[in-house]
Write a protein that holds these residues in place. Sequence first.
Motif, PDB file in Angstrom:
ATOM      1  N   ILE A 135       3.900  36.719 -28.868  1.00  0.00           N
ATOM      2  CA  ILE A 135       2.495  36.336 -28.965  1.00  0.00           C
ATOM      3  C   ILE A 135       1.646  37.470 -29.535  1.00  0.00           C
ATOM      4  O   ILE A 135       0.731  37.235 -30.336  1.00  0.00           O
ATOM      5  N   MET A 136       1.939  38.700 -29.155  1.00  0.00           N
ATOM      6  CA  MET A 136       1.141  39.828 -29.607  1.00  0.00           C
ATOM      7  C   MET A 136       1.537  40.326 -30.994  1.00  0.00           C
ATOM      8  O   MET A 136       0.887  41.216 -31.545  1.00  0.00           O
ATOM      9  N   SER A 137       2.592  39.756 -31.566  1.00  0.00           N
ATOM     10  CA  SER A 137       3.090  40.251 -32.850  1.00  0.00           C
ATOM     11  C   SER A 137       2.242  39.818 -34.035  1.00  0.00           C
ATOM     12  O   SER A 137       2.417  40.300 -35.147  1.00  0.00           O
ATOM     13  N   THR A 138       1.323  38.894 -33.811  1.00  0.00           N
ATOM     14  CA  THR A 138       0.474  38.415 -34.898  1.00  0.00           C
ATOM     15  C   THR A 138      -0.986  38.479 -34.480  1.00  0.00           C
ATOM     16  O   THR A 138      -1.307  38.390 -33.295  1.00  0.00           O
ATOM     17  N   SER A 139      -1.854  38.639 -35.457  1.00  0.00           N
ATOM     18  CA  SER A 139      -3.290  38.709 -35.174  1.00  0.00           C
ATOM     19  C   SER A 139      -3.955  37.353 -35.308  1.00  0.00           C
ATOM     20  O   SER A 139      -5.183  37.245 -35.295  1.00  0.00           O
ATOM     21  N   GLY A 181     -14.861  27.892 -40.675  1.00  0.00           N
ATOM     22  CA  GLY A 181     -14.207  28.583 -41.770  1.00  0.00           C
ATOM     23  C   GLY A 181     -13.131  29.555 -41.321  1.00  0.00           C
ATOM     24  O   GLY A 181     -12.866  30.557 -41.988  1.00  0.00           O
ATOM     25  N   LEU A 182     -12.472  29.241 -40.212  1.00  0.00           N
ATOM     26  CA  LEU A 182     -11.499  30.165 -39.625  1.00  0.00           C
ATOM     27  C   LEU A 182     -10.054  29.686 -39.750  1.00  0.00           C
ATOM     28  O   LEU A 182      -9.160  30.267 -39.132  1.00  0.00           O
ATOM     29  N   GLU A 183      -9.812  28.651 -40.543  1.00  0.00           N
ATOM     30  CA  GLU A 183      -8.447  28.137 -40.656  1.00  0.00           C
ATOM     31  C   GLU A 183      -7.492  29.167 -41.255  1.00  0.00           C
ATOM     32  O   GLU A 183      -6.289  29.132 -40.996  1.00  0.00           O
ATOM     33  N   GLY A 184      -8.019  30.083 -42.035  1.00  0.00           N
ATOM     34  CA  GLY A 184      -7.177  31.124 -42.607  1.00  0.00           C
ATOM     35  C   GLY A 184      -6.726  32.144 -41.584  1.00  0.00           C
ATOM     36  O   GLY A 184      -5.857  32.977 -41.874  1.00  0.00           O
ATOM     37  N   GLU A 185      -7.284  32.081 -40.362  1.00  0.00           N
ATOM     38  CA  GLU A 185      -6.942  33.027 -39.303  1.00  0.00           C
ATOM     39  C   GLU A 185      -6.047  32.408 -38.232  1.00  0.00           C
ATOM     40  O   GLU A 185      -5.859  32.990 -37.169  1.00  0.00           O
ATOM     41  N   ILE A 186      -5.508  31.219 -38.515  1.00  0.00           N
ATOM     42  CA  ILE A 186      -4.636  30.588 -37.525  1.00  0.00           C
ATOM     43  C   ILE A 186      -3.255  30.320 -38.113  1.00  0.00           C
ATOM     44  O   ILE A 186      -3.109  30.139 -39.320  1.00  0.00           O
ATOM     45  N   THR A 187      -2.261  30.351 -37.253  1.00  0.00           N
ATOM     46  CA  THR A 187      -0.928  29.862 -37.589  1.00  0.00           C
ATOM     47  C   THR A 187      -0.899  28.406 -37.159  1.00  0.00           C
ATOM     48  O   THR A 187      -1.049  28.105 -35.972  1.00  0.00           O
ATOM     49  N   ARG A 188      -0.729  27.496 -38.111  1.00  0.00           N
ATOM     50  CA  ARG A 188      -0.992  26.078 -37.841  1.00  0.00           C
ATOM     51  C   ARG A 188       0.188  25.384 -37.156  1.00  0.00           C
ATOM     52  O   ARG A 188       0.800  24.448 -37.683  1.00  0.00           O
ATOM     53  N   ARG A 189       0.503  25.850 -35.984  1.00  0.00           N
ATOM     54  CA  ARG A 189       1.512  25.194 -35.140  1.00  0.00           C
ATOM     55  C   ARG A 189       1.287  25.624 -33.696  1.00  0.00           C
ATOM     56  O   ARG A 189       0.646  26.639 -33.421  1.00  0.00           O
ATOM     57  N   THR A 190       1.804  24.864 -32.795  1.00  0.00           N
ATOM     58  CA  THR A 190       1.721  25.185 -31.374  1.00  0.00           C
ATOM     59  C   THR A 190       2.980  25.915 -30.932  1.00  0.00           C
ATOM     60  O   THR A 190       4.030  25.787 -31.572  1.00  0.00           O
ATOM     61  N   LEU A 191       2.882  26.667 -29.850  1.00  0.00           N
ATOM     62  CA  LEU A 191       4.047  27.354 -29.287  1.00  0.00           C
ATOM     63  C   LEU A 191       4.648  26.562 -28.123  1.00  0.00           C
ATOM     64  O   LEU A 191       5.599  27.010 -27.492  1.00  0.00           O
TER      65      LEU A 191
END
Length: 365
Positions: A168-172, A270-280
């Motif tokens: 979880i902490m490996s990505t911003s 305008g924050l879609e570029g800051e998300i990984t588009r999948r659930t864990l």
Amino acid sequence: MTKRRSIQHKSFTRWRRKILAVVLLGFCFGSLVLMQTQYNRIKALASLVSSPRFVQKPKIAFLFIARNRIPLDMVWDAFFQGEKENRFSIFVHSRPGFLLNKATTRSAFFYDHQLNDSIQVDWGESSMIQAERILLKNALRDPFIERFVFLSDSCIPLYNFSYTYEYIMSTSTSFVDSFADTKEGRYNPKMHPVIPVDKWRKGSQWAVLIRKHAIVMVKDNTVYPRFRQHCKRRSLPEFWRDHPLPADASKEHNCIPDEHYVQTLLALKGLEGEITRRTLTHTSWDASSSKDRERRGWHPVTYKLSDATPALIQSIKDIDNVYYETEYRREWCSSKGKPSRCFLFARKFTRPAALRLLNMSLLGA
């Protein structure tokens, strides 16, 4: 007589000087001891502050949305037992007035971790969003928390704490399952212009947010009111006997608020570029699992005792990509820039099923 008085006076003076000298020596010695003690205390304190084992590392907030108890508390107890560095906090949203204590949970990790400002939550209603916002509001008070993980009371961890933390902490970025929802009947045109249709998104409510996005969600005072007013689920089939049937059910909007809110909010900001588009969090939406044709697609598969096998857990762990049909997009899962498995958690598990997996040592590896 005068000579005798002189001798007595000199003797008294010498005696007084000796006493004064002893007092001064005692005072000086005491001062030195005190100074040394204070020095040792300051040195020890400095050592504690500078020692690596006392440096507070970034924390993860585990945000549980529960009806009452945490039925899988012993599974989570085993998960948290492996953490010795104070890298997590627990927050539980349960029904108002419910207390987590020795009488209601077997895990000390959950004692008194219920929220005191919880609300009554109804499935498929905007109250679920409000519960999430309340959880985030409470968790944000801890400045060391940098990740916020939403979990249901039927979720299980697939790996141990250390692996989960590092992943979880490996990505911003935040992990938010999000895709364009093009199916008619979910978007209500009355949401326009606050929520334009091109920003309408759908996905899983079980998101993992970075602190920046958690703040955005808590401070939102424009999008949430629109959801509360215009995003409502269609009447459930089993409730139709208590309510009149719609004249044309196909025209009734079927908007599940918690499956759209976070995704749509971040898109609007305008924050879609800051998300990984999948659930864990893995969830199985096998439509054939329901015997009731009308209810298929309403609820995910629930894994019972007979389903709790090594093959099931391994099949979930082996998933390394997610395909989104509406966008013709395949999301390959990665961690630290390398290919990885997709899911850290899974649902929905009954208590017997989860305990069986725990007893077989299939969780936390």
